[in-house]
Design a protein around this motif. Structure first.
Motif, PDB file in Angstrom:
ATOM      1  N   GLN A 177      39.745   8.629 -30.995  1.00 48.17           N
ATOM      2  CA  GLN A 177      40.041   9.193 -29.676  1.00 48.17           C
ATOM      3  C   GLN A 177      38.793   9.754 -29.004  1.00 48.17           C
ATOM      4  OE1 GLN A 177      42.693  11.882 -31.668  1.00 48.17           O
ATOM      5  NE2 GLN A 177      44.459  11.105 -30.532  1.00 48.17           N
ATOM      6  N   ALA A 178      38.025  10.542 -29.754  1.00 45.72           N
ATOM      7  CA  ALA A 178      36.862  11.199 -29.160  1.00 45.72           C
ATOM      8  C   ALA A 178      35.855  10.173 -28.654  1.00 45.72           C
ATOM      9  CB  ALA A 178      36.216  12.134 -30.182  1.00 45.72           C
ATOM     10  N   ASP A 179      35.648   9.102 -29.408  1.00 49.93           N
ATOM     11  CA  ASP A 179      34.686   8.085 -28.976  1.00 49.93           C
ATOM     12  C   ASP A 179      35.139   7.401 -27.693  1.00 49.93           C
ATOM     13  OD1 ASP A 179      32.830   7.969 -31.494  1.00 49.93           O
ATOM     14  OD2 ASP A 179      34.864   7.900 -32.271  1.00 49.93           O
ATOM     15  N   LEU A 180      36.451   7.099 -27.618  1.00 52.59           N
ATOM     16  CA  LEU A 180      36.962   6.433 -26.425  1.00 52.59           C
ATOM     17  C   LEU A 180      36.856   7.329 -25.194  1.00 52.59           C
ATOM     18  CD1 LEU A 180      40.078   4.619 -27.909  1.00 52.59           C
ATOM     19  CD2 LEU A 180      38.116   3.527 -26.841  1.00 52.59           C
ATOM     20  N   VAL A 181      37.221   8.591 -25.351  1.00 52.81           N
ATOM     21  CA  VAL A 181      37.156   9.509 -24.213  1.00 52.81           C
ATOM     22  C   VAL A 181      35.708   9.755 -23.809  1.00 52.81           C
ATOM     23  CG1 VAL A 181      37.676  11.844 -23.448  1.00 52.81           C
ATOM     24  CG2 VAL A 181      39.354  10.576 -24.782  1.00 52.81           C
ATOM     25  N   LYS A 182      34.828   9.894 -24.782  1.00 51.77           N
ATOM     26  CA  LYS A 182      33.412  10.153 -24.486  1.00 51.77           C
ATOM     27  C   LYS A 182      32.793   9.012 -23.690  1.00 51.77           C
ATOM     28  CE  LYS A 182      29.014  11.028 -26.811  1.00 51.77           C
ATOM     29  NZ  LYS A 182      28.332  11.188 -28.130  1.00 51.77           N
ATOM     30  N   ASP A 183      33.159   7.768 -24.037  1.00 51.43           N
ATOM     31  CA  ASP A 183      32.612   6.610 -23.339  1.00 51.43           C
ATOM     32  C   ASP A 183      33.472   6.162 -22.159  1.00 51.43           C
ATOM     33  OD1 ASP A 183      30.791   6.802 -25.320  1.00 51.43           O
ATOM     34  OD2 ASP A 183      30.996   4.767 -26.081  1.00 51.43           O
ATOM     35  N   GLY A 184      34.504   6.932 -21.833  1.00 45.43           N
ATOM     36  CA  GLY A 184      35.368   6.562 -20.714  1.00 45.43           C
ATOM     37  C   GLY A 184      36.204   5.336 -20.978  1.00 45.43           C
ATOM     38  N   GLY A 185      36.508   5.070 -22.232  1.00 43.94           N
ATOM     39  CA  GLY A 185      37.285   3.879 -22.566  1.00 43.94           C
ATOM     40  C   GLY A 185      38.698   3.908 -22.042  1.00 43.94           C
ATOM     41  N   HIS A 186      39.255   5.108 -21.780  1.00 40.86           N
ATOM     42  CA  HIS A 186      40.629   5.187 -21.284  1.00 40.86           C
ATOM     43  C   HIS A 186      40.753   4.567 -19.898  1.00 40.86           C
ATOM     44  CE1 HIS A 186      38.466   8.736 -19.848  1.00 40.86           C
ATOM     45  NE2 HIS A 186      39.343   8.829 -18.859  1.00 40.86           N
ATOM     46  N   HIS A 187      39.682   4.571 -19.125  1.00 44.10           N
ATOM     47  CA  HIS A 187      39.729   3.947 -17.801  1.00 44.10           C
ATOM     48  C   HIS A 187      39.984   2.440 -17.910  1.00 44.10           C
ATOM     49  CE1 HIS A 187      38.535   7.509 -15.544  1.00 44.10           C
ATOM     50  NE2 HIS A 187      37.591   7.732 -16.446  1.00 44.10           N
ATOM     51  N   TYR A 188      39.440   1.828 -18.938  1.00 42.61           N
ATOM     52  CA  TYR A 188      39.625   0.380 -19.124  1.00 42.61           C
ATOM     53  C   TYR A 188      41.104   0.052 -19.304  1.00 42.61           C
ATOM     54  CZ  TYR A 188      38.758  -4.345 -20.878  1.00 42.61           C
ATOM     55  OH  TYR A 188      38.751  -5.704 -21.038  1.00 42.61           O
ATOM     56  N   LEU A 197      46.627   4.105 -24.837  1.00 45.17           N
ATOM     57  CA  LEU A 197      46.527   5.360 -24.088  1.00 45.17           C
ATOM     58  C   LEU A 197      47.300   6.474 -24.789  1.00 45.17           C
ATOM     59  CD1 LEU A 197      46.922   3.917 -20.482  1.00 45.17           C
ATOM     60  CD2 LEU A 197      44.864   4.985 -21.421  1.00 45.17           C
ATOM     61  N   THR A 198      48.432   6.131 -25.355  1.00 42.80           N
ATOM     62  CA  THR A 198      49.213   7.125 -26.087  1.00 42.80           C
ATOM     63  C   THR A 198      48.435   7.657 -27.275  1.00 42.80           C
ATOM     64  OG1 THR A 198      51.262   6.007 -25.428  1.00 42.80           O
ATOM     65  CG2 THR A 198      51.391   7.526 -27.287  1.00 42.80           C
ATOM     66  N   GLU A 199      47.792   6.757 -28.011  1.00 45.09           N
ATOM     67  CA  GLU A 199      47.022   7.190 -29.174  1.00 45.09           C
ATOM     68  C   GLU A 199      45.818   8.019 -28.753  1.00 45.09           C
ATOM     69  OE1 GLU A 199      47.789   6.863 -32.388  1.00 45.09           O
ATOM     70  OE2 GLU A 199      49.690   6.081 -31.647  1.00 45.09           O
ATOM     71  N   ILE A 200      45.250   7.738 -27.596  1.00 47.39           N
ATOM     72  CA  ILE A 200      44.119   8.537 -27.114  1.00 47.39           C
ATOM     73  C   ILE A 200      44.551   9.985 -26.874  1.00 47.39           C
ATOM     74  CG2 ILE A 200      42.572   8.867 -25.141  1.00 47.39           C
ATOM     75  CD1 ILE A 200      42.346   5.853 -24.924  1.00 47.39           C
ATOM     76  N   MET A 201      45.799  10.172 -26.443  1.00 47.39           N
ATOM     77  CA  MET A 201      46.271  11.519 -26.085  1.00 47.39           C
ATOM     78  C   MET A 201      46.998  12.214 -27.220  1.00 47.39           C
ATOM     79  SD  MET A 201      47.688  10.887 -22.213  1.00 47.39           S
ATOM     80  CE  MET A 201      48.856   9.637 -22.744  1.00 47.39           C
ATOM     81  N   ARG A 202      47.359  11.507 -28.263  1.00 46.90           N
ATOM     82  CA  ARG A 202      48.174  12.108 -29.321  1.00 46.90           C
ATOM     83  C   ARG A 202      47.404  13.257 -30.008  1.00 46.90           C
ATOM     84  NH1 ARG A 202      52.236   9.851 -32.511  1.00 46.90           N
ATOM     85  NH2 ARG A 202      51.685   7.740 -31.854  1.00 46.90           N
ATOM     86  N   ASP A 203      47.921  14.458 -29.872  1.00 45.55           N
ATOM     87  CA  ASP A 203      47.336  15.651 -30.494  1.00 45.55           C
ATOM     88  C   ASP A 203      45.856  15.808 -30.151  1.00 45.55           C
ATOM     89  OD1 ASP A 203      49.804  16.100 -31.727  1.00 45.55           O
ATOM     90  OD2 ASP A 203      49.262  14.870 -33.450  1.00 45.55           O
ATOM     91  N   TYR A 204      45.485  15.421 -28.947  1.00 40.05           N
ATOM     92  CA  TYR A 204      44.080  15.505 -28.531  1.00 40.05           C
ATOM     93  C   TYR A 204      44.026  15.983 -27.087  1.00 40.05           C
ATOM     94  CZ  TYR A 204      39.144  14.236 -28.086  1.00 40.05           C
ATOM     95  OH  TYR A 204      37.782  14.270 -27.894  1.00 40.05           O
ATOM     96  N   PRO A 205      43.874  17.295 -26.857  1.00 42.90           N
ATOM     97  CA  PRO A 205      43.909  17.832 -25.492  1.00 42.90           C
ATOM     98  C   PRO A 205      42.859  17.230 -24.571  1.00 42.90           C
ATOM     99  CG  PRO A 205      44.126  19.590 -27.112  1.00 42.90           C
ATOM    100  CD  PRO A 205      43.793  18.355 -27.877  1.00 42.90           C
ATOM    101  N   ALA A 206      41.670  16.935 -25.095  1.00 40.81           N
ATOM    102  CA  ALA A 206      40.647  16.348 -24.235  1.00 40.81           C
ATOM    103  C   ALA A 206      41.084  14.981 -23.726  1.00 40.81           C
ATOM    104  CB  ALA A 206      39.326  16.232 -25.000  1.00 40.81           C
ATOM    105  N   GLY A 207      41.768  14.228 -24.547  1.00 41.17           N
ATOM    106  CA  GLY A 207      42.296  12.943 -24.109  1.00 41.17           C
ATOM    107  C   GLY A 207      43.378  13.109 -23.062  1.00 41.17           C
ATOM    108  N   GLN A 208      44.239  14.117 -23.235  1.00 36.25           N
ATOM    109  CA  GLN A 208      45.268  14.380 -22.229  1.00 36.25           C
ATOM    110  C   GLN A 208      44.642  14.708 -20.882  1.00 36.25           C
ATOM    111  OE1 GLN A 208      47.240  17.436 -24.768  1.00 36.25           O
ATOM    112  NE2 GLN A 208      49.126  16.407 -24.188  1.00 36.25           N
TER     113      GLN A 208
END
Length: 1340
Positions: A511-522, A544-555
């Motif tokens: 999750q952290a790697d995806l959010v850091k690199d803006g992967g959720h936008h893809y 997207l669900t896995e990016i946000m699961r128990d991860y406030p920064a992803g939310q």
């Protein structure tokens, strides 16, 4: 002869296929090959998360070599005394010939060139050179680099070509200040100065001695530390595991002196691998394949090493792929991770070390390393490297010609290995060795030419299962596919979405790697693309669900990207095209994770009316979608700031009201589990209100117990079921309700927000025996207290000590239906009360996991109320409270807007119920709530116990529905879009064919051989443990299932033994009233109905006696009961063709349940004033026949889907209808019977009675055979009568006295075998008897 034999075998095989096809055709016509119920994934596996795969690909800590010490002891122009060099001899150092320079300039040029060679692999490191140093120079260099590098890695490169060989005492040589002597430098001291982690490179003769000495000193240092009791924190200097060593040769070998090679051949292999590899290639015998290529031409190969489009860059690219492949296929996984993935410089050195081993072994030198590596110089991939070099060099002369327009032909290396990888995938299974081309596939991802094909093959490999994903991650796929998310190519979107779904299904720690690199936008862009298929949009939603699961920064990141509106758009078919149920499911789950413990996202959902759109999913035909919607609504409620508001409370009440009807119409335990979890979140938000409601119910329970106890002690008559005549009934309602409802009447005036006061009180009932005596008469308004016989006649324990049994839960539930007077206030019409009723109903749900979750919630609330009750009772005995306590923060936070203001005065003797003395604050981005007690919640008094000492721990109920739903993405993609797990098995297909043939043979022989004179003869008799209530023959084997009150026994009627039994799970005050097998063309399931309206479906009730029967599903099929003195229980009728279940019984309505959607799809009203006693279905003519307790028969057209379908009424009998059965092979004829003894055969087309039979003694039970013209009736006088369809009496069985007389007890149930002339009879003396109409035929 051989050819003729083959032809005969083919003919026999063809005949067998034709026979199977004919049998299948007959099966279709006979209705045997019908659809099967309860075969979806949710029925065949437990709703739990998949077993996690231990991940080793992600290093616990990545290292970086930040400092490099270059120590060169060359002493140019002077050879060491212990080495005799040949003439000519190798002279080049770092590709520089020292003879062309003065000694000092040559030394400086060599040092600078070596630094440049290292900088190609690690340009950001700090480089320090020490040329022909002293011991103090080396010490100063090493200590300063270690001090600046801290815990990062330091590299020590030692070139000892100008000094003697290392000593066996563990020493290398340096110089004195005047360069007149060689000075030894101990490896022990070098260890101390360098520390750990470090990497050492030794380029000198006998360098293997240094490696051995290093390990010896490390063990000695560790031993000394143990003796001295020193326990270092972190990496120790003696820990040789953290030190990597590379040596040019073993302890007894000299370096090569070939003048065609550089003197520092080992260093050249490590730092300039392509150049030395090409030079060595030309020096070998196979270099004659390109005789026109000389060493001078090699220097002119065009291109740059970092440009893969050029010849030199392509060779470097291929070299990297080959060395990675050799290492990954040779080394253990953990060693590969440490050496080739942890540090970029270390990885480069070890790739090049593999080349050094190959080249130097050809000159009788064996490079040494620590950790040691297995030999790789003969690996088959080196042949691929030679081929690639050969292809490149063969084009070199043409490329170097003047005025040449020659186009370089790229190597087919990557295309060929992708083809090899594709061949492996066709046969790929988990048990095989991993494909050796996997590292090459990763390298191909860097090429735009082969990228699309590589992604397709990589996706196919990941689709093999979690083991394949783990292999791909271990080889280093993650940074490659992460970087590809920056690509704008639309053709890559489906492939990348698929690959990332596979990765996150196995390892969600990205999750952290995806959010850091803006992967959720893809993935949001994929979700917004209407041209993407629903399947890929589903996968994007899952990611997207896995990016946000128990991860406030992803939310937070996804919310800023407007994920709520994007998800809601997926419900609009006009925007995104047709949606699949998987997409709807994951959109709902995604929304649930967006606003979990995130109030900003919740209010964004409010503005977008997300909860209202989720309401529509509660009626979705797929249970998975409905469960996801309930999950999302539950997290929508369980998310409140510190201070509530009217708007927030109104929305919460709206969600609660939407969830309340779910249980009545939803038959899926998957949905009801999520419903219980969602209600727990609602209860945790409004716990004070639910405690107040629970107090009211407990008071009503105690009042009813007091009333029942009073009647028992006064020996008065029990109240009849129905109105009582008198004048004081109103006073009973008034007295009890006033005593028990002071909880709502004794409250202060509300403020402008309508907030409940803190002193929600529980008053002890103030009713005298005179009031109770007067309460036996009704009031003028016709209202009555509920009859005492609906509840336990024995007084229950005190409210504080009553166990939470099924019986007590049912009693509390009944209080909610009839124990509350109509004028008791609006508290019982509020959403809190309705949810409390729902929780009480779910607590006795037929599916254990649902009831366990709900009981946890109910017991938690009751536990709080009981603790406060006991505490307040103790304190009230010591002092009398004169004022109310301050309100708790939780009660202040929650406003009950559904309650009306009351102006009733506050009772001065209320017992306060202080609740949780802290606010329930959500965790904000991982920060826990402040659980400090509020000093204003309870004054500290010497006579009272601190309330914080009796606060109960809140039990959190949760399910693994989301994890179970996510597990489908870790499986092969054939299961991603399918709700069914098991496909048709050829072995199972053959078994079904065999069953069909045996069934047809049994029916044919039965019709030919059965004898009516044998009907009265007993073939089997045995005593059951309890009185049988239902019987059912297994459709395939020799099993007879016998149900009593709450157990089902399995008897082998051929052997006369009981093979097992299992409990149905219903409570002690209920009994089994119906039982039927479904899916009879396959592995049958047992359908069991109990008189409390519950249906349970069992699997393997006969086949697997060791493990016992397995509960597939269960639900409450009938909720409302019709008041009557006699009940029919739950009546079932199964429609295999449409997979629908008709349920009726003690109600005026017939419920129609669709087992595919697991929902109630229709409710048919009988229009009768009595219960339904029997159901019979004619699926060919679409007729449903219902017999009623008033003697009428109601006929329904099953094609009519209206709520109140057209009903035809037959005034068939004058008394209770015992049974209605359609006659075999004559579906237009119906046989019905009543308790008065009349049996009639009807033509349903003309509604006329064709035959009539009268049994004067009456009828207790009746049945008709499915394939024989047999009707049997059991009478109350211990007799049975067999009739033909022409009303002719065929046999008579009755009780006979005497020693040899046949005994038959009072008949309780009877059932014909579906394909044999056998009748099973159960009697009140617990005996089971089987009568056979074929005395000679024994079924195989």
């Amino acid at each position: 002869m051989l050819g003729r034999g083959i032809e005969k075998d083919e003919e026999k095989e063809g005949e067998t296929v034709d026979e199977d096809a004919e049998i299948l055709h007959n099966m279709m016509e006979a209705g045997w090959n019908l659809p099967l119920a309860f075969q979806q994934k949710r029925h065949l596996e437990s709703i739990t998360s998949s077993k996690p795969v231990t991940q080793t690909w992600r290093m616990k800590e990545r290292m970086k070599t930040v400092s490099v010490a270059l120590v060169l002891c060359l002493n140019v122009g002077v050879d060491p005394p212990d080495v005799v060099k040949t003439t000519p001899c190798a002279r080049q150092e770092c590709w520089i010939d020292p003879s062309n320079y003065t000694p000092q300039k040559a030394l400086e040029a060599i040092g600078n060139n070596l630094q440049k060679q290292y900088e190609r692999w690690q340009s950001r490191a700090r480089y320090k050179q020490t040329l022909d140093p002293t011991v103090e120079d080396v010490k100063r260099l090493c200590t300063s680099l270690r001090r600046n590098s801290k815990e990062e890695r330091v590299l020590f490169h030692y070139n000892g070509h100008g000094v003697p060989k290392p000593t066996v005492n563990g020493e290398i040589w340096v110089f004195n200040k005047t360069y007149t002597q060689y000075i030894p430098l101990s490896i022990y001291d070098l260890q101390t100065w360098m520390g750990t982690p470090s990497i050492f490179v030794y380029d000198c003769s006998n360098s293997g001695v240094i490696v051995n000495s290093f390990k010896m000193f490390a063990k000695q240092r560790e031993k000394d530390m143990q003796i001295n009791g020193i326990h270092p924190i972190g990496p120790s200097m003696s820990d040789a595991k953290n030190c990597i060593q590379l040596a040019a040769c073993s302890e007894s070998q000299l370096l090569p002196m070939n003048p065609e090679l550089p003197a520092d051949l080992f260093t050249s292999c490590l730092t300039t691998p392509i150049k030395i590899a090409l030079q060595w290639f030309c020096l070998q015998k196979h270099g004659s394949l390109v005789p026109s290529v000389t060493l001078s031409l090699i220097e002119k190969i065009p291109g740059r090493l970092n440009d893969r489009r050029t010849p030199l860059g392509e060779l470097n690219w291929i070299f990297t792929a080959i060395t990675d492949t050799i290492a990954w296929n040779t080394l253990p996984r953990d060693l590969f991770q440490k050496l080739f993935r942890q540090d970029l410089l270390v990885a480069s050195l070890f790739r090049n070390f593999l080349l050094a081993e190959r080249i130097m072994r050809s000159y009788h030198c064996t490079p040494v390393s620590h950790p040691p590596l297995p030999p790789t110089f003969r690996h088959p991939m080196w042949a691929a490297w030679d081929h690639a070099v050969d292809i490149c060099l063969s084009q070199l002369p043409a490329m170097l010609e003047e005025a040449s327009n020659y186009q370089f032909q790229h190597s087919p290396f990557f295309a060929q290995h992708l083809t090899a990888f594709q061949v492996w995938l066709r046969l790929g299974v988990e048990e095989r060795e991993p494909p050796e081309q996997l590292p090459i596939v990763l390298q191909v991802l860097l090429s735009q030419v082969h990228r699309l094909r590589a992604l397709e093959l990589l996706g196919s490999f990941l689709d093999l299962g979690p083991w394949a994903v783990s292999l791909a991650l271990s080889v280093g796929i993650f940074p490659y596919v992460l970087k590809l998310l920056q690509s704008l190519a639309k053709e890559l979107r489906p492939l990348l979405v698929f690959i990332w779904a596979k990765i996150l299904a196995v390892d969600c720690a990205c999750q952290a790697d995806l959010v850091k690199d803006g992967g959720h936008h893809y993935f949001l862009r994929v979700l917004q693309d209407p041209h993407m298929s629903s399947e890929h949009r589903t996968m994007a939603t899952f990611v997207l669900t896995e990016i946000m699961r128990d991860y406030p920064a992803g939310q937070e990141a996804c919310l800023q990207a407007n994920i709520v509106a994007t998800c809601l758009d997926q419900f609009d078919d006009t925007y995104a095209g047709p949606t699949t149920w998987q997409l709807r499911q994951w959109v709902a789950i995604c929304l649930g994770h967006v606003w979990t413990n995130y109030d900003a996202a919740r209010w964004r959902g409010v503005r977008e009316s997300a909860h209202e759109k989720l309401y529509e999913l509660l009626d979705d035909p797929y249970p998975e979608v409905r469960a996801a919607a309930v999950f999302a609504l539950g997290t929508f409620v369980d998310n409140q700031p510190e201070a509530g508001s009217d708007h927030a409370t109104h929305i919460d009440h709206s969600v609660g009201n939407a969830l309340i009807p779910v249980r009545q119409v939803d038959g899926s335990p998957l949905v009801r589990r999520e419903l219980a979890a969602a209600l727990q979140r609602f209860v945790s938000c409004y716990d004070s209100s639910f405690c107040a409601v629970a107090c009211r119910f407990l008071e009503e329970e105690r009042n009813l117990d007091a009333l029942a106890d009073h009647h028992k002690r006064s020996a008065s008559v029990q109240m009849p079921f129905g109105p009582l005549h008198g004048k004081s009934g109103r006073k009973l309602n008034s007295s009890i309700s006033q005593a028990s409802l002071n909880l709502t009447s004794s409250r202060t005036r509300y403020d402008s927000l309508g907030t409940l006061p803190a002193n929600v009180a529980l008053l002890k009932p103030q009713m005298s025996s005179g009031d109770l005596n007067e309460s036996l008469s009704p009031g003028n308004d016709g209202s009555y207290f509920p009859p005492a016989n609906q509840f336990s006649i024995n007084p229950s324990p005190s409210v504080d000590e009553g166990p939470l049994t099924t019986k007590r839960l049912d009693r509390l539930r009944q209080i909610s239906f009839s124990g509350i007077p109509a004028n008791s206030g609006l508290l019982y019409s509020s959403v809190y009360t309705n949810i409390w009723k729902l929780l009480l109903s779910l607590a006795i749900d037929p599916y254990p996991e649902v009831s366990e979750l709900s009981r946890t919630i109910v017991s938690n609330i009751l536990e709080k109320v009981q603790i406060f009750n006991r505490h307040n009772q103790k304190t009230s005995e010591s002092q009398e409270l004169s004022s109310s306590l301050p309100s708790s923060p939780r009660l202040q936070r929650r406003s009950s807007t559904s309650f009306e203001d009351s102006e009733s005065e506050v009772d001065s003797k209320v017992i306060p119920i202080p609740l949780t003395p802290y606010s329930r604050t959500r965790k904000l981005f991982g920060r826990p709530p402040d659980n400090k007690p509020n000093p204003n919640s309870l004054p500290r008094q010497s006579s009272r116990v601190d309330i914080t000492s009796i606060i109960t721990q809140e039990k959190i109920c949760s399910t693994e529905f989301c994890e179970w739903s996510a597990s489908v993405f870790a499986k092969p993609s054939t299961n991603v879009t399918s709700a069914t797990v098991v496909e048709e098995d050829p072995v199972k297909r053959h078994l079904n064919l065999t069953r069909y043939v045996n069934m047809q043979n049994d029916i044919t022989r039965m019709r030919e051989t059965y004898d009516t004179s044998c009907l009265s003869e007993q073939q089997f008799q045995w005593k059951n443990s309890q009185i049988p209530s239902c019987l059912c023959f297994h459709p395939h084997d020799k099993s007879l299932l016998v149900a009593d009150k709450k157990e089902i026994s399995i008897w082998n009627w051929e052997k006369g033994v009981r093979e097992g039994k299992f409990r149905n799970g219903n409570s002690s005050n209920t009994k089994i009233s119906s039982m039927e097998f479904i899916n009879t063309s396959d592995d049958p399931l047992l359908l069991v109905g109990t008189d409390d309206g519950c249906v349970r479906v069992w699997r393997d009730c006969c086949e697997n006696q060791n493990t016992g029967a397995e509960l597939v599903t269960g639900w409450q099929a009938a909720i409302e009961s019709l008041p009557s003195a006699r009940g029919a229980g739950l009546i079932l009728s199964w429609d295999q063709k449409n997979l629908q279940l008709y349920t009726a019984g003690d109600s005026r309505n017939i419920q129609v349940w669709d087992t595919v959607t697991e929902q109630r799809v229709q409710e048919l009203s009988t229009g009768a004033d009595s219960c339904v006693t029997s159901l019979s279905l004619d699926d060919q003519n679409n007729l449903l026949i219902a017999g009623c307790g008033d003697g009428t028969i109601r006929m329904f057209d099953t094609r009519d889907q209206s709520v109140n379908g057209k009903t035809k009424v037959l005034r068939a009998h004058e008394s209770w209808v015992v049974n209605t059965v359609f006659l075999p092979d004559q579906q237009d004829f119906l046989v019905s019977s009543s308790e008065s003894g009349d049996v009639k055969i009807w033509d349903v087309r003309s509604l006329e009675s064709l035959q009539s039979i009268n049994i004067h003694s009456g009828i207790r039970c009746q049945d008709a055979h499915l394939h024989l013209p047999l009707i049997v009736c059991g009478s109350p006088n211990q007799s049975m009568y067999f009739f033909s369809h022409d009303a002719e009496e065929l046999a008579h069985v009755k009780y006979y006295d005497g020693f040899l007389g046949q005994r038959i007890g009072f008949i309780t149930c009877m059932r014909f075998h579906p394909r044999l002339a056998h009748l099973a009879v159960g009697t009140a003396d617990s005996f089971l008897t089987i009568y056979s109409g074929d005395c000679k035929f024994q079924s195989p």
